[in-house]
Design a protein around this motif. Structure first.
Motif, PDB file in Angstrom:
ATOM      1  N   ASN A 964       0.846  -1.187   0.000  1.00 19.86           N
ATOM      2  CA  ASN A 964       0.000   0.000   0.000  1.00 19.86           C
ATOM      3  C   ASN A 964       0.880   1.236   0.000  1.00 19.86           C
ATOM      4  OD1 ASN A 964       0.898   0.449   2.625  1.00 19.86           O
ATOM      5  ND2 ASN A 964      -0.977  -0.347   3.583  1.00 19.86           N
ATOM      6  N   MET A 965       0.273   2.423  -0.070  1.00 21.29           N
ATOM      7  CA  MET A 965       1.061   3.641  -0.223  1.00 21.29           C
ATOM      8  C   MET A 965       1.711   4.105   1.082  1.00 21.29           C
ATOM      9  SD  MET A 965       1.185   4.101  -3.363  1.00 21.29           S
ATOM     10  CE  MET A 965       2.002   5.686  -3.484  1.00 21.29           C
ATOM     11  N   LYS A 966       1.587   3.269   2.118  1.00 27.22           N
ATOM     12  CA  LYS A 966       2.325   3.529   3.350  1.00 27.22           C
ATOM     13  C   LYS A 966       3.553   2.624   3.450  1.00 27.22           C
ATOM     14  CE  LYS A 966      -1.669   5.102   6.032  1.00 27.22           C
ATOM     15  NZ  LYS A 966      -2.491   4.874   7.256  1.00 27.22           N
ATOM     16  N   GLY A 967       3.753   1.781   2.394  1.00 25.20           N
ATOM     17  CA  GLY A 967       4.909   0.912   2.372  1.00 25.20           C
ATOM     18  C   GLY A 967       4.697  -0.415   3.066  1.00 25.20           C
ATOM     19  N   HIS A 968       3.413  -0.832   3.298  1.00 26.17           N
ATOM     20  CA  HIS A 968       3.117  -2.106   3.964  1.00 26.17           C
ATOM     21  C   HIS A 968       2.765  -3.174   2.930  1.00 26.17           C
ATOM     22  CE1 HIS A 968       1.846   0.612   7.538  1.00 26.17           C
ATOM     23  NE2 HIS A 968       3.150   0.369   7.547  1.00 26.17           N
ATOM     24  N   LEU A 969       3.291  -4.380   3.097  1.00 29.57           N
ATOM     25  CA  LEU A 969       3.075  -5.481   2.152  1.00 29.57           C
ATOM     26  C   LEU A 969       1.619  -5.948   2.164  1.00 29.57           C
ATOM     27  CD1 LEU A 969       4.335  -7.601   0.193  1.00 29.57           C
ATOM     28  CD2 LEU A 969       4.716  -9.053   2.206  1.00 29.57           C
TER      29      LEU A 969
END
Length: 1057
Positions: A964-969
């Motif tokens: 996602n755009m928070k850098g979470h897989l």
């Protein structure tokens, strides 16, 4: 006994005699090495390798070099370690060499210093930044690093299948019944001598590891049969990658004889080669393929090679079907005493298996012989069997040859142990008559035509016996046309030859077409190059009804263009000097054949003798030679005043400085007064509608959330004007984020789709760049694909037909993918020479360049709001450029590592991958927001979902990731190889709301995944490695491949299958 022991034994007796001679054939004196020099140099290399190589497991060392005086010393030095040498041909396709080295799991390779740049350029993906290198005289030792290698040599006798000896064999010695536990093991320290791969002309190339025990009997037996002494001179006719080279080298050096080596380019000049071999150096023993001998031409063979006064004592022909006795007799000059042998074998039982000397009485006889020349008797230690279709050995009749022997065994592909006495199928069919074996042809030479079986080698044999035919080859083109390619000095004999063939061949064997060619193309192994013949025929049929030239001046201009493009000369070179020589201008044997093909394509006919003229004469002489064929009845002496100087571009010396090639006022006028309306599709699902607000507003598709005409897939719900099923339907972006799915598990219950080739376009070299697709708003039929390749060519190709619109040659390799300027009049692309090029989109003309400090492999991206161009470089910086202000650098950010990945621009962030395995996320002002870590370098560029809530990318660790755009897989999918390509998100073309993801792995597989869960929908394998990224429009997917082609694949599903 090993190969090196054979040499040391001879060297002890002939220390001061000449062992090797290298003649560059350029008016310089040849270079000679004595046995003492060779042995001492080999020992120095052995000590160097023992000092720097840490062997674990199989002891193999690659050798990447051209023929030269040091070649035997280098081979001997590797063998003395002890280790097996693994020859890598610098001129072979990089994809094949890489595949070979990877399959061998090669850890060390010696590279000739002269070939360093080529090696690094072709195989840079193998070289990590911590790659170990160390120099020794004219060599550099590299340690290669293989990640995720699929090669894992393990002993698994339970799965290995071997041919068992069942019944009586035809053998030169008694072979005892082997015990089941008797094996040959390649892990033994002194086992292996060398490693090769089969040519692939008869199937998929196989890795062949050859033990000393397999090849030494060949050397020992040939020494006796050919009566080799210290007075003999043997010629190294074969490349190192062809196992007869082993026989040539060690037959000479184990006998106190001398080995003659010449550059590869000289082998393409028949008259020069004949003079070097038989006048200057008095060669006494020649081993060659029949094709190699035929290149001399019947007159030169008769007057020089096989004349009464020739120095040649022994001629051994093998590797292909032996010439008919009629042809052989026509080649011999009166009084010739050369002993002629037919040798037969396969690489899988390296090198030769049988031998037959043609009796003098037979050669002198005038009686016609219907049967081909027999294969003869088995060589020392060799077992030959002929088996019928049921696998039983036969003593009479037809069947397939099987070869082996107690110690005549090699290791194929992943084999680690092989039972002694293993027999290998050859794929060659023979007939046994009265105890003698006669070659009929290969299994793949058998075709069915007009309802009847035909061996196409019969057609070649009959044609070659005609007096007017110098040499010939036959192909079964597309399995529908029988084509006879013929070398003849008389271009008017086609009709006569057809009549003669009808006399001697049954009706189902008469060729469909006869094509005259200047010379037969052959592979590096000296065999007929069938794929090149097929290309020649394709050009031939395309040009039959076309007239490419408008006059002499046009010929001169186009010859200059072909010369520069073949030699990769700079486009700003206004004119090639009249006295320019091909080989002195950077040409080589492969480029000469390419230039020959392009010239013959241009003039629409073969030009006899042109290849030799290209390799030995100036461009002006080449021009006059062509004119004699094209305009034979006119005075063809070229007058310089007639020539119109051809300007291929407006480039001048300003290119090196990276400044504008045009006045700023002109650029401003072009950009603002000639604005185009168009839709752009590029790697990473980047879909932009530029300068077409009115068009979109009329259709109701322009959203306020889309500034400056930037349109993502979310905003294109039903673009009827493009008739694009792939863009139909609202994007599917659930508010909740999916959990990480099971990695690589195929989807259950999903509708499968199939992929099929619609068209392909040849670029000349590997295509690692990705396509840019530009769709004019008011003329969809003019949709264009822009893409570059390793051949330095940037191409514009028609999307629907694959037809080339224009080509432009840049300063170096192109791996960067293009982007379009905001005005639509330019495309921007990076290049290996460190330049960022701005080209005119309608013509390819170079307009302006920006210089970085290292190679630009990153692909540019354009911000549709500001028009800025973002791009990364090997100089470890990411740049923001304003091309309308002649390359003003708005900002640059140091990433600390080179950038292969290209940036992805979305409304909030700019994301880019790095070779340290991290995906980096920045604001538009260059501030880093977050980073996500993978287990391998990231060459893949990021791709965002239509709503910009998810980001997709691939890694060297073989996974495709979704964050996602928070850098979470969110999920990751495991492919079968590394992922360089950027994924492409698109709506299922069947009109559903389903969102799909297209991606590619380096082993050539194109993957279609469901984008929310990462579940597999379909997979398709291309014929080469893939480093390019897919782009999808309508029901078509565009992608580049390392087999030199750009592919357009149709996506078929449901009732479309």
């Amino acid at each position: 006994m090993t190969l090196q022991e054979l040499v040391h034994k001879a060297a002890s007796c002939y220390m001061d005699r000449v062992a090797v001679c290298f003649d560059e054939c350029n008016n310089q004196l040849p270079v000679y090495y004595t046995y003492k020099t060779v042995v001492n140099a080999a020992s120095e290399l052995s000590n160097f390798l023992l000092l720097h190589c840490d062997f674990q497991g199989i002891r193999e060392i690659g050798l990447y070099c051209q023929p030269g005086i040091d070649l035997p010393s280098w081979i001997l030095g590797i063998l003395q370690v002890p280790a097996a040498y693994v020859p890598i041909e610098p001129d072979s396709p990089p994809s094949l060499s890489t595949h070979f080295m990877k399959k061998c799991n090669l850890k060390y390779i010696l590279v000739e210093k002269k070939q360093i740049n080529k090696f690094k350029s072709f195989h840079e993906t193998l070289l990590n930044y911590d790659t170990f290198t160390v120099e020794h005289n004219d060599l550099v030792l590299f340690r290669l690093h293989w990640k995720n290698t699929e090669v894992n040599l393990m002993l698994n006798d339970g799965k290995e299948k071997y041919e068992k000896e069942k019944i009586k064999s035809i053998s030169s010695e008694h072979v005892n019944e082997e015990k089941a536990e008797e094996h040959m093991d390649l892990r033994l320290k002194h086992c292996l001598a060398y490693v090769l791969h089969t040519s692939g002309t008869t199937g998929i190339p196989k890795i062949v590891r050859v033990p000393h025990k397999c090849i030494v009997p060949n050397i020992q037996h040939f020494r006796v049969l050919f009566d080799i002494t210290q007075e003999d001179v043997l010629f190294l006719a074969s490349p190192l990658t062809f196992d007869p080279s082993v026989v040539e080298i060690f037959l000479a050096l184990s006998s106190g004889a001398s080995l003659l080596i010449v550059p590869t380019s000289v082998k393409l000049l028949p008259s020069k080669l004949a003079s070097v071999l038989f006048s200057h150096h008095r060669v006494t023993v020649l081993q060659a393929t029949p094709t190699l001998l035929r290149r001399f031409g019947s007159q030169l063979i008769k007057s020089t090679v096989l004349s009464a006064t020739t120095s040649l004592r022994v001629l051994a022909l093998g590797g292909e079907a032996f010439p008919s006795l009629t042809v052989l007799r026509s080649w011999r000059g009166e009084g010739n005493k050369t002993q002629i042998f037919n040798v037969y074998g396969i690489t899988e039982v390296s090198s030769w298996a049988t031998i037959y000397r043609i009796p003098e009485k037979t050669l002198n006889s005038t009686l016609k012989c219907e049967l081909p020349v027999q294969l003869g008797f088995p060589l020392l230690g060799t077992v030959v069997e002929v088996r019928d279709t049921n696998g039983f050995t036969i003593q009479e009749g037809s069947g397939q040859v099987f070869l082996g022997g107690r110690n005549r065994v090699c290791f194929l592909d992943d084999e680690v142990t092989v039972p002694l006495g293993t027999m290998r199928a050859t794929g060659d069919f023979v007939t046994v008559k009265d105890g003698e074996i006669f070659f009929l042809g290969r299994k793949d030479s058998q075709i069915k035509r007009h309802g009847k079986r035909l061996n196409i080698e019969l057609v070649q044999q009959v044609a070659e016996e005609l007096q007017q035919v110098e040499s010939c080859a036959v192909t079964w083109y597309n399995q529908e046309k029988l084509i006879l390619f013929m070398v003849s000095k008389d271009a008017s004999v086609k009709e006569y030859i057809f009549k003669e063939l009808q006399k001697y061949l049954p009706s189902h064997a008469v060729p469909d077409e006869l094509v005259l060619i200047d010379s037969l193309p052959f592979t590096s192994h000296g065999k007929i190059d069938v794929s090149e013949l097929n290309k020649i025929y394709l050009n031939y049929i395309n040009l039959k009804s076309e007239n490419k030239l408008s006059g002499k001046e046009d010929l001169w201009e186009k010859l200059q263009y072909l010369w520069k493009s073949t030699l990769n000369l700079p486009e700003d070179l206004l004119r090639v000097p009249d006295e320019s020589l091909f080989l002195n201008s950077g040409g080589d044997s492969l480029k000469s054949i390419r230039l020959l093909s392009e010239i013959e394509k241009l003039v629409g006919t073969s030009v006899p003798g042109l290849l030799e003229i290209i390799l030995s004469s100036s461009i002006l002489e080449i021009y006059n030679h062509i004119l004699q064929t094209v305009v034979p009845d006119e005075d063809v002496t070229f007058r310089k005043s007639c020539a119109t100087k051809r300007k291929l571009s407006d480039i001048n010396q300003e290119e090196a400085s990276g400044t504008s090639l045009h006045q700023k006022a002109i650029m401003t006028f072009t950009c603002h007064n000639e604005i185009n309306a168009f839709v752009v599709l590029s790697r990473g699902s980047q879909i932009l509608s530029l300068n077409s607000t009115r068009f979109l507003t009329k259709l109701g598709h322009c959203s306020s959330a889309c500034p400056s005409d930037s349109v993502s897939q979310t905003n294109i719900q039903n673009l009827k004007g493009l008739n694009s099923p792939v863009l139909i339907g609202k994007s599917k972006d659930p508010s909740c984020v999916a959990k990480v799915s099971e990695e690589g598990k195929p989807a259950i219950g999903t509708q499968k789709m199939e992929l099929h080739v619609r068209w392909r376009s040849d670029t000349g070299k590997c295509v690692d760049a990705s396509p840019l697709v530009v769709i004019p708003t008011f003329d969809k039929s003019s949709t264009t694909v822009y893409i570059g390749s390793h051949s330095h060519r940037m191409k514009a190709v028609d999307f629907y037909s694959g037809k080339v619109k224009w080509e432009q040659i840049l300063g170096d390799r192109i791996e960067s993918s293009a982007c379009v300027s905001k005005c639509g009049n330019f495309i921007v692309v990076g290049c290996y020479n460190g330049l960022v090029y701005v080209l005119k989109s309608n013509s390819g003309e170079k307009y302006w360049m920006f210089t970085t400090e290292d190679a630009v492999k990153s692909s540019a991206t354009m911000d549709p709001t500001t028009g800025l161009i973002y791009i990364g470089s090997h100089d470890q910086h990411a740049y923001a450029l304003d091309i309308y202000a002649t390359g003003n650098v708005i900002w640059k950010h140091s990433c600390g590592k080179p950038l292969f990945s290209s940036p992805q621009c979305c409304s909030q962030y700019i994301c880019i991958g790095c070779v340290d395995g991290n995906l980096l996320c920045f604001t538009h002002f260059g501030e880093q927001v977050w980073q996500f870590s993978t287990s391998g370098p990231i060459f893949s560029s990021p791709c965002t979902s239509p709503s910009e809530q998810k980001i997709f990318f691939g890694s060297h660790d073989c996974f495709i990731y979704c964050c996602n755009m928070k850098g979470h897989l969110q999920w990751k999918f495991e492919t079968t190889s590394r992922v360089y390509a950027t994924p492409f998100a698109f709506h299922n073309y069947n009109g559903s709301n389903e969102m799909l993801l297209a991606a590619a792995s380096t082993d050539g597989k194109v993957w279609i995944l469901e984008s929310q869960s990462g579940q597999l929908q379909s997979v398709y394998e291309l014929p080469g490695e893939v480093f390019s990224s897919p782009v999808v429009l309508e029901s078509m997917l565009i992608i580049g491949c390392r087999d030199n082609y750009v592919y357009c694949l149709d996506l078929l599903g449901g009732n479309q299958k």
